[in-house]
Design a protein around this motif. Sequence first.
Motif, PDB file in Angstrom:
ATOM      1  N   ASN A  92       6.665  -1.342  -5.656  1.00 21.63           N
ATOM      2  CA  ASN A  92       7.163  -0.157  -4.955  1.00 21.63           C
ATOM      3  C   ASN A  92       8.623  -0.280  -4.556  1.00 21.63           C
ATOM      4  O   ASN A  92       9.080  -1.360  -4.163  1.00 21.63           O
ATOM      5  N   LYS A 118       7.773   7.292  -6.001  1.00 21.46           N
ATOM      6  CA  LYS A 118       6.752   7.096  -7.039  1.00 21.46           C
ATOM      7  C   LYS A 118       7.353   7.656  -8.321  1.00 21.46           C
ATOM      8  O   LYS A 118       7.621   8.847  -8.422  1.00 21.46           O
ATOM      9  N   HIS A 152       8.701  11.393   0.852  1.00 29.22           N
ATOM     10  CA  HIS A 152       8.376  10.849  -0.464  1.00 29.22           C
ATOM     11  C   HIS A 152       9.109  11.628  -1.538  1.00 29.22           C
ATOM     12  O   HIS A 152       9.282  12.845  -1.424  1.00 29.22           O
ATOM     13  N   GLU A 154       8.181  12.078  -5.396  1.00 25.49           N
ATOM     14  CA  GLU A 154       7.139  11.777  -6.377  1.00 25.49           C
ATOM     15  C   GLU A 154       7.557  12.276  -7.756  1.00 25.49           C
ATOM     16  O   GLU A 154       8.395  13.162  -7.873  1.00 25.49           O
TER      17      GLU A 154
END
Length: 163
Positions: A92, A118, A152, A154
């Motif tokens: 990560n 991600k 986040h 993504e």
Amino acid sequence: MRNYIKLSLALIVFISMMSFSDSTTSGVKVANKTSVAADTLTWKLLGDIKYIRKKHATYGEVEFPQVNMKLKMMQKKPVIMSGFIVPIDNKNYALSKNVFAACFFCGKSGPETIAGIKFKGGAFPKLKTDTYVTLKGTFRYNETDVEDWIYHIEDAVIISQSK
């Protein structure tokens, strides 16, 4: 002596002209002969956050984030964002407003200065700490899970990076 003065004056004028930048930029960055739109998500916007103290079953009293309305409207929308790569573990990365030495983990910044990444398709590109990247991906925020990032990116794809 006059030629020396003229040359010195010309050099000073040239240097001063090169040091000024045009303050009216077009919002387009050029990298490797491709145009990329300016960041749609800025650290200033992410930093406009409030916290509310609430009870938590495991941790007692916790400060939960409350993101601003502009960010709420960007939930699950495509964004472009730049920052520094911070490796979290061997699987990560996070995108940080600051370099590793001044990032959230070192206590010099708040949790709003970092976003979990991600990569698209579960990819894990080999990136060095503090590499400055611009990512394109889908924005997601979190106001409820205290064990997760607030922000986040993504399905992220690197659209430019420093070397």
